[in-house]
Design a protein around this motif. Sequence first.
Motif, PDB file in Angstrom:
ATOM      1  N   TRP A 114     -20.658  32.395  55.020  1.00  0.00           N
ATOM      2  CA  TRP A 114     -21.731  31.449  54.475  1.00  0.00           C
ATOM      3  C   TRP A 114     -21.109  30.776  53.467  1.00  0.00           C
ATOM      4  CZ3 TRP A 114     -26.256  30.214  56.588  1.00  0.00           C
ATOM      5  CH2 TRP A 114     -26.777  31.142  57.457  1.00  0.00           C
ATOM      6  N   TRP A 150     -21.303  26.636  53.586  1.00  0.00           N
ATOM      7  CA  TRP A 150     -21.673  25.875  52.555  1.00  0.00           C
ATOM      8  C   TRP A 150     -20.775  24.723  51.954  1.00  0.00           C
ATOM      9  CZ3 TRP A 150     -26.156  24.984  49.572  1.00  0.00           C
ATOM     10  CH2 TRP A 150     -27.129  25.902  50.128  1.00  0.00           C
ATOM     11  N   PHE A 191     -30.189  23.930  57.689  1.00  0.00           N
ATOM     12  CA  PHE A 191     -31.542  24.663  57.458  1.00  0.00           C
ATOM     13  C   PHE A 191     -32.116  24.219  56.233  1.00  0.00           C
ATOM     14  CE2 PHE A 191     -27.884  27.128  55.607  1.00  0.00           C
ATOM     15  CZ  PHE A 191     -28.088  26.987  54.279  1.00  0.00           C
ATOM     16  N   LEU A 233     -32.497  35.158  49.906  1.00  0.00           N
ATOM     17  CA  LEU A 233     -31.452  34.264  50.818  1.00  0.00           C
ATOM     18  C   LEU A 233     -32.094  32.866  50.657  1.00  0.00           C
ATOM     19  CD1 LEU A 233     -30.861  37.078  51.444  1.00  0.00           C
ATOM     20  CD2 LEU A 233     -30.412  36.329  53.844  1.00  0.00           C
ATOM     21  N   CYS A 234     -32.157  32.366  49.351  1.00  0.00           N
ATOM     22  CA  CYS A 234     -33.069  30.991  49.121  1.00  0.00           C
ATOM     23  C   CYS A 234     -32.218  29.811  49.169  1.00  0.00           C
ATOM     24  CB  CYS A 234     -33.166  31.199  47.766  1.00  0.00           C
ATOM     25  SG  CYS A 234     -32.139  31.418  46.423  1.00  0.00           S
ATOM     26  N   GLY A 235     -30.930  29.960  49.533  1.00  0.00           N
ATOM     27  CA  GLY A 235     -30.067  28.533  49.367  1.00  0.00           C
ATOM     28  C   GLY A 235     -30.549  27.879  48.188  1.00  0.00           C
ATOM     29  N   LEU A 266     -32.265  34.472  45.336  1.00  0.00           N
ATOM     30  CA  LEU A 266     -30.939  35.102  45.421  1.00  0.00           C
ATOM     31  C   LEU A 266     -30.244  34.496  46.629  1.00  0.00           C
ATOM     32  CD1 LEU A 266     -30.268  39.082  45.417  1.00  0.00           C
ATOM     33  CD2 LEU A 266     -29.520  37.547  47.422  1.00  0.00           C
ATOM     34  N   ASP A 267     -29.005  34.429  46.470  1.00  0.00           N
ATOM     35  CA  ASP A 267     -28.175  33.941  47.622  1.00  0.00           C
ATOM     36  C   ASP A 267     -26.687  34.175  47.257  1.00  0.00           C
ATOM     37  OD1 ASP A 267     -28.785  31.489  49.862  1.00  0.00           O
ATOM     38  OD2 ASP A 267     -26.553  31.953  49.460  1.00  0.00           O
ATOM     39  N   CYS A 268     -26.008  34.402  48.373  1.00  0.00           N
ATOM     40  CA  CYS A 268     -24.619  35.143  48.180  1.00  0.00           C
ATOM     41  C   CYS A 268     -23.602  33.824  47.773  1.00  0.00           C
ATOM     42  CB  CYS A 268     -24.097  35.907  49.319  1.00  0.00           C
ATOM     43  SG  CYS A 268     -23.964  34.910  50.792  1.00  0.00           S
ATOM     44  N   VAL A 269     -23.896  32.560  47.907  1.00  0.00           N
ATOM     45  CA  VAL A 269     -22.966  31.484  47.683  1.00  0.00           C
ATOM     46  C   VAL A 269     -23.282  30.789  46.268  1.00  0.00           C
ATOM     47  CG1 VAL A 269     -22.429  29.088  48.610  1.00  0.00           C
ATOM     48  CG2 VAL A 269     -23.108  31.142  50.249  1.00  0.00           C
ATOM     49  N   CYS A 291     -25.088  36.922  44.671  1.00  0.00           N
ATOM     50  CA  CYS A 291     -24.733  37.943  45.161  1.00  0.00           C
ATOM     51  C   CYS A 291     -25.010  38.320  46.518  1.00  0.00           C
ATOM     52  CB  CYS A 291     -24.959  39.359  44.348  1.00  0.00           C
ATOM     53  SG  CYS A 291     -26.755  39.790  44.242  1.00  0.00           S
ATOM     54  N   ASP A 292     -24.282  39.503  46.993  1.00  0.00           N
ATOM     55  CA  ASP A 292     -24.931  40.006  48.368  1.00  0.00           C
ATOM     56  C   ASP A 292     -26.218  40.622  48.226  1.00  0.00           C
ATOM     57  OD1 ASP A 292     -25.309  41.108  50.906  1.00  0.00           O
ATOM     58  OD2 ASP A 292     -23.380  42.222  50.893  1.00  0.00           O
ATOM     59  N   PHE A 293     -27.159  40.017  49.043  1.00  0.00           N
ATOM     60  CA  PHE A 293     -28.464  40.758  48.937  1.00  0.00           C
ATOM     61  C   PHE A 293     -28.589  42.361  49.125  1.00  0.00           C
ATOM     62  CE2 PHE A 293     -32.128  42.528  51.545  1.00  0.00           C
ATOM     63  CZ  PHE A 293     -33.038  42.093  50.684  1.00  0.00           C
ATOM     64  N   ILE A 317     -38.288  32.656  54.015  1.00  0.00           N
ATOM     65  CA  ILE A 317     -37.956  31.764  55.152  1.00  0.00           C
ATOM     66  C   ILE A 317     -36.767  31.610  55.506  1.00  0.00           C
ATOM     67  CG2 ILE A 317     -38.089  29.961  53.610  1.00  0.00           C
ATOM     68  CD1 ILE A 317     -39.256  28.235  56.422  1.00  0.00           C
ATOM     69  N   ALA A 348     -30.686  34.677  58.978  1.00  0.00           N
ATOM     70  CA  ALA A 348     -29.340  34.597  58.600  1.00  0.00           C
ATOM     71  C   ALA A 348     -28.598  36.169  58.690  1.00  0.00           C
ATOM     72  CB  ALA A 348     -29.552  34.207  56.898  1.00  0.00           C
TER      73      ALA A 348
HETATM   74  C1  SAM Z   1     -30.794  30.094  57.067  1.00  0.00           C
HETATM   75  S1  SAM Z   1     -30.288  29.952  55.363  1.00  0.00           S
HETATM   76  C2  SAM Z   1     -32.038  29.827  54.424  1.00  0.00           C
HETATM   77  C3  SAM Z   1     -31.839  29.291  53.196  1.00  0.00           C
HETATM   78  C4  SAM Z   1     -33.281  28.997  52.567  1.00  0.00           C
HETATM   79  N1  SAM Z   1     -34.158  30.240  52.680  1.00  0.00           N
HETATM   80  C5  SAM Z   1     -33.848  27.923  52.874  1.00  0.00           C
HETATM   81  O1  SAM Z   1     -35.118  27.867  53.711  1.00  0.00           O
HETATM   82  O2  SAM Z   1     -33.325  26.906  52.756  1.00  0.00           O
HETATM   83  C6  SAM Z   1     -29.843  31.708  54.626  1.00  0.00           C
HETATM   84  C7  SAM Z   1     -29.205  31.757  53.474  1.00  0.00           C
HETATM   85  O3  SAM Z   1     -28.732  33.058  53.031  1.00  0.00           O
HETATM   86  C8  SAM Z   1     -27.628  33.021  52.563  1.00  0.00           C
HETATM   87  N2  SAM Z   1     -27.207  34.371  52.877  1.00  0.00           N
HETATM   88  C9  SAM Z   1     -26.771  34.960  54.015  1.00  0.00           C
HETATM   89  N3  SAM Z   1     -26.596  36.128  53.937  1.00  0.00           N
HETATM   90  C10 SAM Z   1     -26.489  36.409  52.802  1.00  0.00           C
HETATM   91  C11 SAM Z   1     -26.297  37.968  51.899  1.00  0.00           C
HETATM   92  N4  SAM Z   1     -25.944  39.004  52.675  1.00  0.00           N
HETATM   93  N5  SAM Z   1     -26.767  38.012  50.969  1.00  0.00           N
HETATM   94  C12 SAM Z   1     -27.283  36.735  50.048  1.00  0.00           C
HETATM   95  N6  SAM Z   1     -27.247  35.589  50.670  1.00  0.00           N
HETATM   96  C13 SAM Z   1     -27.319  35.462  52.063  1.00  0.00           C
HETATM   97  C14 SAM Z   1     -26.816  31.897  52.822  1.00  0.00           C
HETATM   98  O4  SAM Z   1     -25.712  31.579  52.042  1.00  0.00           O
HETATM   99  C15 SAM Z   1     -27.948  30.771  53.059  1.00  0.00           C
HETATM  100  O5  SAM Z   1     -27.922  30.143  51.677  1.00  0.00           O
END
Ligand code: SAM
Length: 243
Positions: free
Chosen positions: A13, A17, A24, A53-55, A73-76, A117-119, A136, A141
């Motif tokens: 991810w 990014w 998405f 996983l909010c982006g 929360l997002d890992c990036v 961080c990693d979820f 969402i 993901a």
């Molecule tokens: C499909 S996108 C959805 C983003 C957001 N919910 C939206 O609707 O715009 C998935 C997001 O989850 C993050 N992600 C994926 N695996 C993850 C993990 N294990 N821990 C934290 N974030 C993660 C990615 O970086 C990405 O931004």
Amino acid sequence: MSEEEFTFTPDGWVKMWAKGFIGFHFKIVHPVIKEFHSWLCDGKTNQRIFLPLCGKSLDMMWLAEQGHQVVGLDCVDQAAKEFFEENKIQYTVNDIQGIEGGKLFKSADGKIEFYVCDFFKISSDIMGQCDAIWDIGGLFAITGYDQKDKYVDHLKPLLKSGGRILLDLAEPKLKPGETAPEWDESLYEADVKRMFAWCSSIKLAQTYDYADINEHLTKDPSSGDGDECSFEAYGKVYHLIAK
Ligand SMILES: C[S@@+](CC[C@H](N)C(=O)[O-])C[C@H]1O[C@@H](n2cnc3c(N)ncnc32)[C@H](O)[C@@H]1O
């Protein structure tokens, strides 16, 4: 997006990014949260709302404007930086105690916390519990049905008893008699009922057509000559209440 190039792991991810593959991301506040916000908050203000996983979702800013405490929360970390900088929100960054390499971004007014961080490493000891969850794209993901189950189990302790979840899942548009392609990992109503057995109420609240909102998605580098990103799917919106 070339599937050989990217994996749905935290490192994968980060690369997506960095290369701008964020097709998405909605450039608007998502219509589903606007429509179901009152249900999610049970009519209350100042709720603590978690967006796993909010982006860089604009929904976080909108929810803060509605008078809530927002936890993303997002890992990036690029997602966090872009969220605060593009929306011109002043912020601080600190290490997350207990998660190596984890960072906590916080708006200067304290209304938005963004854990990078990693979820699977977050816990209620670190972030506390929330009153509600808006999810969402989270389950989309996470690949592998076992990991999706783990994701849902990991959400449970982060939500208070009686807390509400607004869940948006994509379902492929299938013609009559057509079955989902083998790679598809969509989740259906029966899956939601099984996975969220720790909820006392699970209702399919709405079905909508992604085609109606596709134009608001971000173009990614594979979109070609200006075609908007498209995803042939229905959005299924669920209302869940934790026991
Ligand atoms: C499909 S996108 C959805 C983003 C957001 N919910 C939206 O609707 O715009 C998935 C997001 O989850 C993050 N992600 C994926 N695996 C993850 C993990 N294990 N821990 C934290 N974030 C993660 C990615 O970086 C990405 O931004």
